[in-house]
Scaffold this motif. Structure first.
Motif, PDB file in Angstrom:
ATOM      1  N   UNK A 154      46.373  36.316  42.319  1.00  0.00           N
ATOM      2  CA  UNK A 154      46.931  37.185  43.367  1.00  0.00           C
ATOM      3  C   UNK A 154      46.583  38.636  43.068  1.00  0.00           C
ATOM      4  N   UNK A 155      46.757  39.029  41.799  1.00  0.00           N
ATOM      5  CA  UNK A 155      46.451  40.418  41.443  1.00  0.00           C
ATOM      6  C   UNK A 155      44.974  40.728  41.661  1.00  0.00           C
ATOM      7  N   UNK A 156      44.128  39.771  41.298  1.00  0.00           N
ATOM      8  CA  UNK A 156      42.687  39.977  41.505  1.00  0.00           C
ATOM      9  C   UNK A 156      42.386  40.221  42.978  1.00  0.00           C
ATOM     10  N   UNK A 157      43.000  39.402  43.810  1.00  0.00           N
ATOM     11  CA  UNK A 157      42.749  39.532  45.253  1.00  0.00           C
ATOM     12  C   UNK A 157      43.233  40.886  45.767  1.00  0.00           C
ATOM     13  N   UNK A 158      44.420  41.260  45.320  1.00  0.00           N
ATOM     14  CA  UNK A 158      44.990  42.511  45.826  1.00  0.00           C
ATOM     15  C   UNK A 158      44.217  43.725  45.310  1.00  0.00           C
ATOM     16  N   UNK A 159      43.815  43.645  44.058  1.00  0.00           N
ATOM     17  CA  UNK A 159      43.028  44.772  43.512  1.00  0.00           C
ATOM     18  C   UNK A 159      41.711  44.896  44.268  1.00  0.00           C
ATOM     19  N   UNK A 160      41.091  43.744  44.541  1.00  0.00           N
ATOM     20  CA  UNK A 160      39.820  43.772  45.274  1.00  0.00           C
ATOM     21  C   UNK A 160      40.032  44.321  46.682  1.00  0.00           C
ATOM     22  N   UNK A 161      41.143  43.911  47.293  1.00  0.00           N
ATOM     23  CA  UNK A 161      41.438  44.399  48.644  1.00  0.00           C
ATOM     24  C   UNK A 161      41.615  45.915  48.630  1.00  0.00           C
ATOM     25  N   UNK A 162      42.413  46.386  47.669  1.00  0.00           N
ATOM     26  CA  UNK A 162      42.680  47.827  47.618  1.00  0.00           C
ATOM     27  C   UNK A 162      41.404  48.615  47.322  1.00  0.00           C
ATOM     28  N   UNK A 163      40.584  48.031  46.452  1.00  0.00           N
ATOM     29  CA  UNK A 163      39.311  48.680  46.148  1.00  0.00           C
ATOM     30  C   UNK A 163      38.493  48.833  47.429  1.00  0.00           C
TER      31      UNK A 163
END
Lengths: 375, 439
Positions: free
Chosen positions: B420-429
């Motif tokens: 989940x964190x990976x997805x959210x970090x990628x989204x925010x990036x």
């Protein structure tokens, strides 16, 4: 061709049957999601009610619309609409039951062009004395919508005729079911299922004729097979004939069922009354309930136990469409009830497609164990 | 000092009071029977203020209890394993699994003592097929009476709704007689009406509080909102909740006037539709290190509260309580009470049809000055998730960035935190939002 072969043939060509019916009669066809759509009102409008069913084929068209934890039956039915296999429908109706079929309905309404898409807000508090009045209100709106679609009024005579035809249909199918009480039933579970499923797809007049033919044929019919263990199938929607055939080839016979493509669908009749819509509403409110609209275990379980005993059941296949919450709630207590009555059970979970090999092994093991317990 | 700190911040003055009120509500179950109170089980959307007509009562809403258990994995996991050992499926309602497991284990989360024994279960059927079935299991297990109101009119868009109102109002009337029968108590109409007036007022207050979070910077973050929400969810019928919510609302206004932020680094505002993954609330704190503040979630805007969506104007405003609405009568007797509740439920945003709901999502997003939606594909709740793809497409069509992740909101075993964190970090990036330098 025997009546049983005709049922088989029509089921295999159900879309063609409906399209031919339209051409022959000039009538319109209304699809029903779930069995809480009042067939009598649709038929009284001069229309053919057909239940929307899946095909048990792998599909990838619904993932854009429905989350994968929506039950496979509901995804499969939506897939048929999205693939255009129900383009001949003039209308689609649904009676409120569960969240899953609601998802199918909402997406059908928004993404498939069917002329009339109608939602019947079925009162799910069946025990409430106010449920029938509420459903009459719903039927009044539905009736008006159908009248608008056909441009013709639905008359009391038309409703009376439809009530009588469907009651006859239910009575005739019950007579067939009665014969399944025989020590060696003259009809297999798969054949009985084809009979019931076609009743959800065919013109009731034509289906009644076939049932009369069937009832003439059955007394002399001897099956070239051992009856084996007498089993009951109980669960959510089930029209996977191929699965039932496979199961019966393993040394058992499904002698009775409790699901919405079987007894639960047709068991209860409309008691005619002066107020036709109220009479029909009373039937649908008080019919053998789907667990989705029943919050009283005994409401369903008492009936289940009675038919299990009346049909001398020796084992029960309890199955569910994967993710079907209403049935998942009932299953543990249902198993407990069967156990208390020394009826062994096997629980299987179905998806759009099923693992035939694995299921075969499990059923064989179950039959071996059940035979040890019963014999 | 660092330039990342855009706004000043401070804890809520009423925070401690809120925590105490919340705990009090759960602790009441320990002494409810001793104090002669009725102990009733239901779901959070039930208009349980009505129960006051029977005398003092304690109402346990199953969902917040299930959420509290879910947020504590060491307690939650044994609950779910016990539930599964009874033969129930893992894909059913996550809240229910925690609740029933806790009941089967006979362990009450908030005190560690025995699980409460209810006098009866009474609820609305707001979750198709779900909640009455859940309470059916409790009813069987504890051998207590149960009843429910079928009122999910949100699903209907066809036909004249008047007969549905009659049906729902009639069920409320019948349920009063039923309650009198199962409790042996006489229903006092005035007490029931008064408690429901407070209930409506508190719903409206909570809705107003949620709307105030449209301010920039947001005076309240979502995690604090989740912590305070049980007051409006469990004590909606109590005057003390009105006092608290009024204080909270005024404090929020004060914070807005003085630009006091919940998250000092606020630079990207996200909204949700659903409850969060309860065992993973730290995700919100983690994302604050990116300057992300979660300003609200639609479900608790309208579940613990009520707002009025003006669809044509594209606005959300605080809800007016029923008796102050044009054409709504004053409640003078139980018939008025039952009809008012039925009408109020029918018009409540909780009952919005999915097609209307899509419009409401856009309105509240704009009101909250959102920069993106975060959608949870919740494996623990079918009704909340069934149409999520549809919502996603609609939001994207409105130019709203949407981040999604899949998992169970109430089963810590069924959520991949790292993923989940990976997805959210990628989204925010992708949105140009990087992690802030260490403060």
């Amino acid at each position: 061709m025997s009546a049983i072969e005709k049922f088989h043939d029509i089921l295999a060509n159900r879309h063609q049957y409906a399209m031919d019916w339209k051409e022959r009669t000039g009538g319109k066809v209304v699809g029903g999601l779930c069995t809480y759509v009042p067939l009598e009102i649709v038929y009284a409008a001069g229309m053919l009610p057909v239940r929307v069913l899946g095909t048990h084929e792998v599909q990838d068209v619904t993932d854009r619309y429905l989350f994968p934890t929506v039950c496979p039956f509901c995804r499969d039915t939506l897939a048929q609409g999205l693939k255009g296999r129900y383009d001949y429908l003039d209308g689609l109706a649904m009676g409120r039951t569960c969240s899953h079929i609601q998802g199918t309905f909402d997406n059908w309404r928004n993404y498939i062009s069917t002329t009339l898409v109608y939602y019947i807000w079925f009162p799910c508090h069946r025990e409430s004395p106010r449920a029938v009045d509420c459903l009459v209100g719903e039927y009044t709106g539905f009736k008006e919508a159908l009248e608008k679609l056909t441009g013709k009024p639905i008359t009391d005579d038309g409703l009376d005729k439809a009530i009588e035809l469907y009651n006859t249909n239910r009575r005739l199918m019950k007579q067939v079911y009665e014969l399944r009480k025989n020590e060696d039933p003259p009809i297999t579970g798969a054949e009985a299922m084809e009979m019931v499923v076609t009743s959800q797809l065919m013109d009731v007049v034509e289906h009644n004729k076939l049932l009369e033919e069937l009832l003439e044929e059955l007394p002399d019919r001897k099956l070239d097979r051992e009856t084996g263990l007498r089993l009951m199938m109980i669960g959510s929607e089930m029209d996977d004939i191929e699965f039932v055939q496979m199961m019966e080839e393993l040394g058992c016979t499904i002698v009775i069922d409790e699901h919405c493509s079987g007894s639960r669908f047709f068991w209860d009749e409309v008691v005619p009354g002066e107020d036709r819509l109220a009479a029909i509403a009373s039937r649908y409110v008080h019919r053998w309930p789907c667990p989705a609209v029943s919050s009283n275990f005994s409401d369903r379980f008492d009936r289940v136990l009675k038919i299990a005993q009346d049909w001398n059941v020796q084992g029960a296949l309890v199955y569910q469409q994967k993710f079907c919450d209403p049935h998942e709630f009932d299953i543990p207590l249902l198993q407990q009830m069967f156990k208390e009555h020394d009826i062994p059970t096997l629980v299987l979970e179905f998806d759009v497609t099923i693992p035939f090999g694995q299921f075969r092994t499990r059923i064989e093991a179950f039959l071996e164990m059940a035979e040890l317990e019963v014999l | 000092m660092t330039t990342n700190m855009k706004y000043k911040t401070k804890p809520l003055d009423c925070w401690q009071w809120g925590k105490e009120l919340r705990l009090e509500a759960y602790q009441e179950f320990l002494k409810g029977h001793e104090e002669g109170k009725l102990m009733v089980l239901g779901c959070a959307a039930t208009p349980y203020g009505m129960l006051a007509g029977l005398g003092d009562f304690v109402f346990l809403a199953g969902e917040p209890y299930g959420a509290s258990v879910a947020a504590d994995p060491p307690f939650s996991i044994p609950c779910m394993e016990t539930y599964e050992a009874k033969g129930y499926s893992r894909d059913m309602c996550g809240y229910m699994r925690n609740f029933l497991g806790s009941m089967f284990l006979d362990k009450y989360y908030f005190t560690g003592g025995s699980f409460p024994k209810f006098d009866f279960a009474w609820s609305v059927r707001h979750c198709p097929a779900g909640h009455p079935k859940w309470h059916q299991i409790v009813s069987e297990y504890q051998d207590i009476p149960m009843n429910y109101i079928d009122d999910e009119t949100m699903l209907a868009v066809d036909g004249d709704p008047e007969h549905r109102i009659d049906y729902v109002a009639g069920q409320y009337l019948d349920t009063i007689e039923w309650m009198e029968k199962v409790t042996g108590r006489t229903y006092d109409d005035e007490k029931g009406i008064e408690a429901m007036r407070t209930y409506f007022r508190n719903e409206s207050l909570w809705g107003e509080i949620c709307l105030l979070n449209g301010a920039i910077p947001a005076p309240l973050d979502i995690k604090s909102m989740f912590a305070l929400m049980p007051i409006s969810m469990l004590r909606r019928h109590e005057k003390i909740a009105t006092d608290f919510l009024t204080t909270l609302r005024d404090e929020m206004k004060d914070r807005i006037a003085n630009e006091i932020a919940a998250v000092a680094t606020e630079r990207y505002r996200m909204c949700m539709l659903t409850p969060p993954p309860w065992s993973f609330l730290k995700v919100f704190r983690y994302l604050e290190t990116f300057g992300v503040v979660f300003v609200g979630t639609y479900v608790y805007l309208i579940n613990s509260g009520e707002v009025k969506f003006l669809l044509d104007e594209g606005e959300a405003v605080p809800a007016t309580v029923p008796e102050e609405r044009p054409g709504w009568p004053e409640m003078k007797n139980r018939e008025d009470l039952c009809r008012t509740i039925a009408r109020w439920r029918a018009e409540h945003p909780f009952q919005s049809h999915l097609d209307i709901r899509k419009k409401e999502y856009i309105i509240i997003y704009n009101h909250w000055h959102g920069n993106a939606y975060l959608l949870l594909m919740n494996r623990g709740c079918v009704p909340m998730t069934t149409s999520m793809y549809d919502f996603q497409r609609d939001m994207q069509a409105h130019g709203i960035p949407v981040a999604m992740f899949e998992g169970n909101f109430a089963d810590c075993r069924d959520i991949d935190e790292t993923g989940v964190l990976d997805r959210l970090e990628a989204f925010l990036e992708g949105q140009g939002i990087q992690k802030l330098p260490s403060l």
